[in-house]
Design a protein around this motif. Structure first.
Motif, PDB file in Angstrom:
ATOM      1  N   GLU A  36       7.656   9.442 -22.421  1.00 65.07           N
ATOM      2  CA  GLU A  36       7.002  10.290 -21.420  1.00 65.07           C
ATOM      3  C   GLU A  36       7.125   9.666 -20.025  1.00 65.07           C
ATOM      4  O   GLU A  36       7.311  10.380 -19.025  1.00 65.07           O
ATOM      5  N   LEU A  37       7.027   8.334 -19.948  1.00 62.68           N
ATOM      6  CA  LEU A  37       7.219   7.657 -18.665  1.00 62.68           C
ATOM      7  C   LEU A  37       8.639   7.876 -18.149  1.00 62.68           C
ATOM      8  O   LEU A  37       8.839   8.131 -16.956  1.00 62.68           O
TER       9      LEU A  37
ATOM     10  N   MET B  41       2.462   2.364 -15.824  1.00 64.42           N
ATOM     11  CA  MET B  41       1.573   3.307 -16.489  1.00 64.42           C
ATOM     12  C   MET B  41       0.230   3.412 -15.763  1.00 64.42           C
ATOM     13  O   MET B  41      -0.782   3.758 -16.377  1.00 64.42           O
TER      14      MET B  41
ATOM     15  N   LYS C 133       6.445   6.704 -27.836  1.00 66.09           N
ATOM     16  CA  LYS C 133       6.165   8.051 -27.337  1.00 66.09           C
ATOM     17  C   LYS C 133       5.725   8.006 -25.870  1.00 66.09           C
ATOM     18  O   LYS C 133       6.181   8.807 -25.048  1.00 66.09           O
ATOM     19  N   ASP C 134       4.859   7.059 -25.542  1.00 65.36           N
ATOM     20  CA  ASP C 134       4.394   6.928 -24.160  1.00 65.36           C
ATOM     21  C   ASP C 134       5.531   6.509 -23.234  1.00 65.36           C
ATOM     22  O   ASP C 134       5.631   6.990 -22.100  1.00 65.36           O
TER      23      ASP C 134
ATOM     24  N   ASP D 264      -3.912  -4.176 -23.842  1.00 64.75           N
ATOM     25  CA  ASP D 264      -3.946  -3.338 -22.656  1.00 64.75           C
ATOM     26  C   ASP D 264      -3.947  -4.158 -21.369  1.00 64.75           C
ATOM     27  O   ASP D 264      -3.951  -3.603 -20.274  1.00 64.75           O
TER      28      ASP D 264
ATOM     29  N   TYR E 254       0.983   0.528 -25.107  1.00 58.55           N
ATOM     30  CA  TYR E 254       1.770   1.763 -25.153  1.00 58.55           C
ATOM     31  C   TYR E 254       2.996   1.602 -26.056  1.00 58.55           C
ATOM     32  O   TYR E 254       3.667   0.563 -26.038  1.00 58.55           O
TER      33      TYR E 254
END
Length: 286
Positions: free
Chosen positions: A179-180, A207, A175-176, A149, A172
């Motif tokens: 979405e971004l 993010m 999927k993330d 992270d 991430y």
């Protein structure tokens, strides 16, 4: 590291396709990782992995490829022989996106232990730096031991008819990132050159949770040329007035001064980022 990973192919028999160098297969669908098999492998290779991590800690560096493959072998035991993790352990061949999805599925699993997450952090950061040696940190000071992270991964996303590279923390997955991509489409980033310039900065976290607020907090302005931007940021006019005043006080005459824009650029980039986008120069506070 001297211990070799086990070879399960019988003598005289060709390795299955999924075990041959360069072959990668996604892990088979399962409801949950087989943590029992993971624990067995972790006990067997625990000292070897601990030694590799201790060496990296002592030297403040990334783990070696051998240690990374050993960690991948142990993690791959929970997903099966057809997993990308198991293949990387056997061959050293990487498909970063596939490996990322597998190790993140383990990292984010509800039954994962903190010590296993730390192993995944070591492996994931190793794979990221293998592909992106210049990857930067989310925070000013890089975390050590490394954490997924806390490392920004250069990541390509589609924007309109084009392609944009942004930076996403290593925690991430696909999927993330999808979405971004949808969020950036809603923000019409393909029509906003200033926002694209900001997102291209290596330390911009796409993010962050409020990219537009971050953008407005950092954005200073746009200039036609780099020299024009430096002239304004370095306050060249004020410097020239100071020099003329100094000369007049000492009965000296200066007819012309020429700014050294190359040297001034090095000076201003300590406090500002200059990004050229579509023939213009966008400036951001660091």
């Amino acid at each position: 590291m001297t211990e070799r990973l086990p070879n399960t192919t019988p003598p005289g028999q060709a390795a299955p396709l999924h075990e041959r160098p360069g072959a990668t297969y996604p892990a088979p669908d399962r409801e949950a990782p087989d943590w029992r098999r993971f624990e067995v492998a972790a006990r067997r290779f625990g000292e070897l992995i601990a030694s590799g991590i201790a060496e990296a800690m002592e030297q403040k560096r990334d783990i070696s490829s051998d240690t990374a493959r050993c960690i991948a072998h142990v993690l791959g035991r929970s997903l099966g022989r057809h997993s990308a993790l198991a293949n990387f352990a056997r061959t050293g061949e990487t498909d970063y996106e596939t490996l990322r999805e597998e190790y993140l599925s383990l990292h984010n699993h509800e039954e994962v232990s903190a010590s296993t997450q730390e192993l995944i952090d070591w492996l994931g950061v190793h794979l990221i730096r293998r592909k992106h040696p210049d990857a930067t940190s989310v925070t000013y000071i890089e975390a050590y031991p490394p954490r997924l992270d806390n490392i920004l991964v250069p990541t390509g996303v589609n924007e309109g008819d084009g392609y944009l590279r942004v930076n996403v923390p290593g925690i991430y997955g696909a999927k993330d990132i999808q979405e971004l991509t949808e969020t950036l489409t809603e923000l019409a980033v393909d029509k906003d050159a200033a926002l694209r310039a900001y997102l291209s900065l290596p330390d911009t976290n796409a993010m962050s949770g409020d990219i537009m607020q971050d953008f407005h907090d950092c954005y200073l302005g746009v200039f036609a040329t780099v020299e024009e931007a430096i002239h304004e940021l370095a306050e060249v006019d004020e410097r020239e007035r100071d020099v003329f005043t100094y000369a007049e006080d000492r009965q000296l005459v200066i007819e012309q001064m020429n700014p050294d824009y190359e040297a001034l650029r090095e000076e201003v980039t300590d406090a500002f980022d200059l990004v050229e986008e579509e023939g213009r120069v966008y400036v951001f506070h660091k």
